[in-house]
Design a protein around this motif. Structure first.
Motif, short mmCIF file in Angstrom:
data_model
loop_
_atom_site.label_atom_id
_atom_site.label_comp_id
_atom_site.label_asym_id
_atom_site.label_seq_id
_atom_site.Cartn_x
_atom_site.Cartn_y
_atom_site.Cartn_z
N THR A 38 0.81 -1.22 0.00
CA THR A 38 0.00 0.00 0.00
C THR A 38 0.84 1.26 0.00
O THR A 38 0.34 2.34 -0.33
N GLY A 39 2.10 1.17 0.37
CA GLY A 39 2.96 2.35 0.43
C GLY A 39 4.42 1.97 0.51
O GLY A 39 4.79 0.79 0.55
N SER A 40 5.27 2.99 0.55
CA SER A 40 6.71 2.76 0.49
C SER A 40 7.25 2.05 1.74
O SER A 40 8.18 1.24 1.64
N THR A 41 6.66 2.34 2.91
CA THR A 41 7.16 1.71 4.13
C THR A 41 6.89 0.21 4.12
O THR A 41 7.79 -0.61 4.38
N SER A 42 5.65 -0.16 3.80
CA SER A 42 5.31 -1.59 3.77
C SER A 42 6.02 -2.29 2.62
O SER A 42 6.39 -3.47 2.73
N GLU A 43 6.25 -1.60 1.51
CA GLU A 43 6.98 -2.21 0.40
C GLU A 43 8.41 -2.54 0.79
O GLU A 43 8.91 -3.64 0.54
N ALA A 44 9.09 -1.57 1.42
CA ALA A 44 10.47 -1.81 1.84
C ALA A 44 10.52 -2.92 2.89
O ALA A 44 11.44 -3.76 2.88
N ALA A 45 9.53 -2.95 3.76
CA ALA A 45 9.52 -3.96 4.83
C ALA A 45 9.33 -5.37 4.27
O ALA A 45 10.03 -6.30 4.66
N ILE A 46 8.38 -5.54 3.34
CA ILE A 46 8.12 -6.88 2.82
C ILE A 46 9.26 -7.32 1.90
O ILE A 46 9.61 -8.51 1.84
N ALA A 47 9.88 -6.36 1.20
CA ALA A 47 11.02 -6.70 0.35
C ALA A 47 12.17 -7.25 1.19
O ALA A 47 12.82 -8.24 0.83
N ALA A 48 12.42 -6.60 2.34
CA ALA A 48 13.49 -7.05 3.21
C ALA A 48 13.13 -8.38 3.89
O ALA A 48 13.97 -9.28 4.01
N LEU A 49 11.88 -8.50 4.31
CA LEU A 49 11.46 -9.71 5.04
C LEU A 49 11.53 -10.95 4.16
O LEU A 49 11.98 -12.01 4.60
N ASP A 50 11.07 -10.82 2.92
CA ASP A 50 11.02 -11.98 2.02
C ASP A 50 12.15 -12.00 1.01
O ASP A 50 12.18 -12.88 0.14
#
Length: 363
Positions: A211-223
Motif C-alpha cells: 500500500t505504500g513505500s514503508t510496507s513495500e520496503a519492509a516486505i522486500a526485506a522480510l522476504d
C-alpha cells in the motif's frame, strides 16, 4: 476553477505525439505546417493542437506540442512532445524511434518486446492513422521514420514506475483513449497490471503488492524479494487481485499498514478514504474476538483512529493485528477463488515493523 466546477480533462502523451507527427509529416510532404493541427482519437473525437515548435531541414521535418494534462497531477503536464519525421525506404511503412527522453523496453511482459521504443500500441496506431490521413489527402507514400522525443523526459521518468518495469532512458508514450481523465484510477491500475506482466515474464513465482513505500520496503526485506517482484498497488488491492486471478503467479503477499489492512478485513477492495473509512465497530468486534473485555471493546468503538485502537489493544496484551490479518487474507482469498494463486497478508506498523502475518491461503 471554482469549488464546484468540473475537473478539466487533458490529453495523453500519445495524442500529443500524434499531433506533432501529423504536423511534421504534412510539412515534410507539402512544406507547410498545419497550425493548429487536428488528430482523430480512438473514440472518434477530433481535437486540435497549437504547435510549440516547427522546423524543417534537409530530409526531415520536426514539430512539437505542449502536453496539457488538464486538472490531473500528471508528471508530464507541460512537457514538450516532439516528433521528427524522415523519409524511409519504399515499403517500410511507419517505423518508430525513441528520441531524447523516451524510454526503451528492456524486459519481457510489456505490450512491446524488448528493444522497442516505449511508444505504446494505441499511440502507434494513432500515429499510423495520422500518417495515412496525410497520404490520402496528398498522394504521398507513408514510408517514414517517426522519432518521438520528450526533452527532459529521462528525469521525469524517474518519478514513474518505468525504471521498475525495465523501461530505460525516459518516459513511455501512453494512452488508450487519447484523453486524460483527472485523478483517474485507470492509469495506476494499468501500471499494476504491467508490473504483474513483467514479473510473470521474468518467471517469478512470488510477488508482493504494498500500500505504500514503508510496507513495500519492509516486505522486500522480510522476504528478500527483488524489485521486479514489488507491485506498487497503493489502495487498489482489488485491481491487483482481480488481475492475478486471470494472470496467476504461485503466490502473492498483500502488505500494508494496520488501518489499510483493517479496511481489507472489512471486505473493502479499494482502500482509499473515498471508498470507505475504518469501521471502528468492526475493530471493536475483532478486539472482542481477541479477548478484549467489554469495556475495552466499547472504548475501541469510539477510538480516535485505527492507530488509537491498535495501541489500546496492545497495551492490554491483545494481538488484534493478527485477527485483522486473518480477516484480511480471507477477503483476498475470496477474490482469488478458483485460481491457483496463494495469498498471505503482512501487517506493518508505521516504522515498518511486522505486526502480524498470516500463512499462505489457497482457495
Amino acid at each position: 476553477m471554482t469549488e464546484n466546477s468540473p475537473l478539466r480533462r487533458g490529453w495523453t502523451t500519445g495524442t500529443c505525439a500524434t499531433a506533432a507527427t501529423r504536423a511534421a509529416f504534412e510539412a515534410l510532404v507539402t512544406g507547410r505546417f498545419p497550425d493548429p493541427v487536428a488528430v482523430t482519437l480512438p473514440g472518434g473525437g477530433r481535437p486540435a493542437f497549437a504547435l510549440a515548435t516547427a522546423e524543417r531541414g534537409d530530409g526531415f521535418a520536426r514539430a512539437g506540442v505542449i502536453k496539457d494534462a488538464g486538472d490531473d497531477p500528471d508528471v508530464t503536464h507541460g512537457a514538450l512532445i516532439v516528433a521528427t519525421v524522415r523519409p524511409a525506404a519504399a515499403g517500410a511503412g511507419v517505423m518508430f524511434r525513441a528520441g531524447e527522453g523516451v524510454g526503451t523496453v528492456t524486459r519481457a511482459g510489456l505490450p512491446l518486446p524488448p528493444g522497442e521504443p516505449a511508444i505504446n500500441p494505441v499511440p502507434r496506431a494513432m500515429i499510423r492513422a495520422a500518417v495515412a490521413e496525410v497520404c490520402a489527402a496528398t498522394g504521398a507514400a507513408g514510408d517514414v521514420t517517426v522519432e518521438i522525443a520528450v526533452p527532459g523526459g529521462d528525469a521525469l521518468a524517474r518519478k514513474t514506475l518505468n525504471p521498475r518495469l525495465g523501461i530505460v532512458g525516459g518516459l513511455s508514450i501512453l494512452g488508450t483513449t487519447g484523453i486524460v481523465m483527472p485523478f483517474s484510477c485507470a492509469a495506476w491500475i494499468h501500471s499494476i497490471h504491467r508490473g504483474i506482466d513483467v514479473a510473470r515474464a521474468a518467471g517469478l513465482d512470488h510477488v508482493a503488492g504494498a500500500t505504500g513505500s514503508t510496507s513495500e520496503a519492509a516486505i522486500a526485506a522480510l522476504d528478500r524479494l527483488p524489485e521486479i517482484a514489488l507491485i506498487d498497488m497503493g489502495d487498489f488491492v482489488g485491481g491487483l487481485l482481480k488481475y492475478l486471478r486471470v494472470h496467476p503467479v504461485d503466490r502473492v503477499t498483500v502488505a500494508g499498514g494496520f488501518a489499510k489492512m483493517t479496511k481489507l478485513s472489512q471486505g473493502l477492495l479499494d482502500l482509499h478514504s473515498r471508498a470507505g473509512a475504518v469501521d471502528l465497530g468492526h475493530l471493536a468486534r475483532l478486539a472482542a474476538e481477541a479477548g478484549a473485555p467489554p469495556a475495552l471493546a466499547e472504548r475501541i468503538a469510539v477510538a480516535n483512529t485505527a492507530l488509537d485502537a491498535l495501541e489500546q489493544t496492545r497495551a492490554a496484551g491483545l494481538d488484534i493485528a493478527a485477527v485483522v490479518a486473518d480477516r484480511a487474507v480471507a477477503t483476498a482469498a475470496r477474490v482469488l477463488q478458483g485460481s491457483p494463486v496463494g495469498v498471505d497478508v503482512a501487517v506493518f506498523d508505521r516504522a515498518g515493523g511486522l505486526l502480524a502475518r498470516t500463512p499462505v491461503v489457497r482457495s
